[in-house]
Design a protein around this motif. Structure first.
Motif, PDB file in Angstrom:
ATOM      1  N   ALA A  32       0.931  -1.278   0.008  1.00  0.00           N
ATOM      2  CA  ALA A  32       0.034  -0.042  -0.104  1.00  0.00           C
ATOM      3  C   ALA A  32       0.982   1.283  -0.037  1.00  0.00           C
ATOM      4  N   ASP A  33       2.031   1.188   0.784  1.00  0.00           N
ATOM      5  CA  ASP A  33       2.652   2.672   0.947  1.00  0.00           C
ATOM      6  C   ASP A  33       3.580   2.718  -0.457  1.00  0.00           C
ATOM      7  N   ASN A  35       2.264   2.155  -3.158  1.00  0.00           N
ATOM      8  CA  ASN A  35       1.266   2.543  -4.454  1.00  0.00           C
ATOM      9  C   ASN A  35       0.323   3.560  -3.843  1.00  0.00           C
ATOM     10  N   GLN A  36       0.505   4.648  -3.515  1.00  0.00           N
ATOM     11  CA  GLN A  36      -0.148   5.825  -2.880  1.00  0.00           C
ATOM     12  C   GLN A  36      -0.831   6.570  -4.036  1.00  0.00           C
ATOM     13  N   THR A  37      -0.514   6.622  -5.321  1.00  0.00           N
ATOM     14  CA  THR A  37      -1.237   7.430  -6.172  1.00  0.00           C
ATOM     15  C   THR A  37      -1.231   6.507  -7.545  1.00  0.00           C
ATOM     16  N   HIS A  40       2.152   6.177  -9.130  1.00  0.00           N
ATOM     17  CA  HIS A  40       2.837   4.942  -8.481  1.00  0.00           C
ATOM     18  C   HIS A  40       2.552   3.737  -8.928  1.00  0.00           C
ATOM     19  N   ARG A 166       8.818   9.551  -3.170  1.00  0.00           N
ATOM     20  CA  ARG A 166       7.875  10.732  -3.653  1.00  0.00           C
ATOM     21  C   ARG A 166       8.661  11.656  -4.413  1.00  0.00           C
TER      22      ARG A 166
END
Length: 166
Positions: A32-33, A35-37, A40, A166
């Motif tokens: 999950a971390d 694949n935040q957007t 990503h 990021r």
């Protein structure tokens, strides 16, 4: 089928762990971390495609979407992708425009850092660009953005920063 899902998730989590970005969190949280957007998510799916196709990127949008639609829904769900709405994955949450994607980009088992996912309009003169190293970078320099988009600018692969940066 359960073995295939488990082995895919384990391989993805192992990759994140070896890259040093789990910080002690669960594999699901690490996924999950990373694949935040949507940017990503698309980059990670692009690299996943490459790993399963002799390091060749998808030839076009149709092939890429077909590949994503073939993935197990549980894998997509853990990445934050709604398997019933893959189309929305191809739209930036920032500028609400479809991403521009470079197709047919060749990767490498040793790693690569090719820019493949680009915000079309960006926001305030800043564009998110996704690289096959799994990082997403905000680009302000128009000349650099254009060079990355047309492939004339190559970024070196560095070990600085975690995948999904990021």
């Amino acid at each position: 089928m359960k073995f295939r899902i488990a082995s895919s998730l384990t391989l993805f989590a192992l990759t994140l762990t070896l890259a040093g970005c789990t910080g002690g969190s669960s594999p699901e949280q690490s996924i999950a971390d990373s694949n935040q957007t949507n940017c990503h998510r698309l980059v990670n799916l692009y690299v996943r495609f490459q790993t399963q196709h002799r390091w060749n990127g998808p030839k076009d949008e149709a092939e890429f979407k077909a590949y994503i639609n073939e993935q197990e829904p549980v894998i997509l769900s853990r990445m934050g992708v709604d398997a019933s709405d893959v189309e929305s994955l191809f739209v930036s949450e920032v500028d609400n425009a479809p991403f521009v994607i470079r197709y047919r980009v060749r990767g490498s088992a040793r790693g690569s850092n090719e820019a493949v996912v680009f915000e079309k309009d960006g926001s305030g003169g800043v564009y998110r660009v996704g690289f096959t190293s799994s990082k997403v970078e905000e680009i302000e320099d128009q000349a650099r953005y254009k060079g990355l988009l047309d492939g004339s600018i190559k970024e070196p692969l560095t070990s600085a920063g975690p995948p999904g940066g990021r």
